[in-house]
Enzyme design. Structure first.
Site, PDB file in Angstrom:
ATOM      1  N   GLU A 125      -6.441  -9.940  -0.942  1.00 28.17           N
ATOM      2  CA  GLU A 125      -7.178  -9.639   0.294  1.00 28.17           C
ATOM      3  C   GLU A 125      -8.652  -9.454  -0.036  1.00 28.17           C
ATOM      4  O   GLU A 125      -9.220  -8.392   0.170  1.00 28.17           O
ATOM      5  CB  GLU A 125      -6.604  -8.400   0.984  1.00 28.17           C
ATOM      6  N   GLU A 164       0.819  -1.222   0.000  1.00 31.65           N
ATOM      7  CA  GLU A 164       0.000   0.000   0.000  1.00 31.65           C
ATOM      8  C   GLU A 164       0.851   1.270   0.000  1.00 31.65           C
ATOM      9  O   GLU A 164       0.694   2.144   0.849  1.00 31.65           O
ATOM     10  CB  GLU A 164      -0.974  -0.028   1.185  1.00 31.65           C
TER      11      GLU A 164
END
Length: 314
Positions: A250, A154
């Site tokens: 995810e 991220e």
């Protein structure tokens, strides 16, 4: 005679339905998915969940890969400088080995769940040393036991620019090179990933930023093997960056629509470089956003319609 015929037909139909249900119950999603040439269908877990007998039984039956939900993050593994704790991560890795599952190492470099002592570093040489030592220590412990690592996680803003973090502030984007080169030197056999969310469209700024940066880094010799996406909508664009593989890492879907889950599975099946799918948990009861019922099993650990739809689609 007509009534008898209808009765026999009804019994036969009911038998076929029952057989189909039994077959579904006996089929592992991982086995069904890997029969199409993919590497795994996995889930996120950790020691607390694996010690829940209902959760563990589903993990053992249905999944072929584990991602540690929290136990490999920096705040768990190195809460103070040079002092490492591997209890939770060891438990998960050992469980995976005992049950023939792959492990995704998650995650080495992330701006979140980062101890304050790391965030406070302002010196380039100090942060470089800390970064290399953390990656080396964690990866050495599990060398040869991790199929793929989320090396950096991220790191992009929504417009595709580099996210502000202690790593980007002190080292610029060179922290990416440092992280991947260190990781490759420690465990050359592990697949090294960059992972992110909201990669929802090929034209979206974040997706374009990911692709352009990865192309540039690969051209510079930075050893990035794969891109992990928390959704499925831009897999082809991500695969075009030049990495050898991509993965859905995810996954959870608010409401757990059967069609949406099947679309994800079909998207991965349709992209040769897509090696696997990881759902972010087993039961809605344990989900980080349980109120939206996003997973394949309900709060009573029973399979939902989306689970059956995936099995049927495979």
């Amino acid at each position: 005679m007509v009534v008898l015929s209808k009765l026999i037909s009804s019994i036969l139909f009911a038998s076929l339905v029952s057989a189909a249900v039994i077959e579904r119950q006996a089929t592992s999603i991982n086995q069904a998915f890997t029969s199409h040439g993919k590497k795994y269908f996995g889930t996120a877990s950790d020691q607390r969940l694996l010690q829940n007998s209902q959760n563990e039984a589903i993990v053992r039956k249905d999944f072929g890969q584990l991602t540690p939900e929290n136990s490999m993050k920096w705040d768990a593994t190195e809460p103070s400088r040079g002092s490492f704790n591997f209890a939770g991560a060891d438990f998960l890795v050992n469980y995976a080995k005992q049950n023939g599952m792959k492990v995704r190492g998650h995650t080495l470099v992330w701006h979140s769940q980062l101890p304050s002592w790391v965030s406070a570093i302002t010196d380039k040489n100090t942060l470089t040393s800390v970064l290399k030592n953390h990656i080396t220590t964690v990866m050495t412990r599990y060398k040869g036991q991790i199929y793929h690592w989320d090396v950096v996680n991220e790191i992009f803003n929504e417009d595709g620019s580099l996210r502000d973090s202690v790593f980007s502030r002190v080292l610029g984007e060179d922290f990416v090179r440092i992280a991947f080169e260190t990781a490759r030197s420690v465990d050359p056999s592990a697949k090294l990933y960059i992972n992110d969310y909201n990669l929802d469209s090929a034209s979206y700024g974040k997706t374009q930023g990911m692709v352009s940066h990865v192309k540039k880094w690969l051209a510079a010799g930075i050893p990035i093997d794969g891109i992990g996406s928390q959704t499925h909508l831009a897999l082809t664009a991500l695969a075009s960056s030049g990495v050898s593989e991509v993965a859905i890492t995810e996954l959870d879907i608010a409401g757990a629509s059967s069609q949406d889950y099947v679309n994800v599975v079909n998207a991965c099946l349709g992209v040769p470089k897509c090696v696997g799918i990881t759902v972010w948990g087993v039961s809605d009861k344990d989900s980080w956003r349980s109120s939206s019922s996003p997973l394949l099993f309900d709060s009573n650990y029973q399979p939902k319609a989306a689970y059956n739809a995936i099995i049927a689609a495979l």
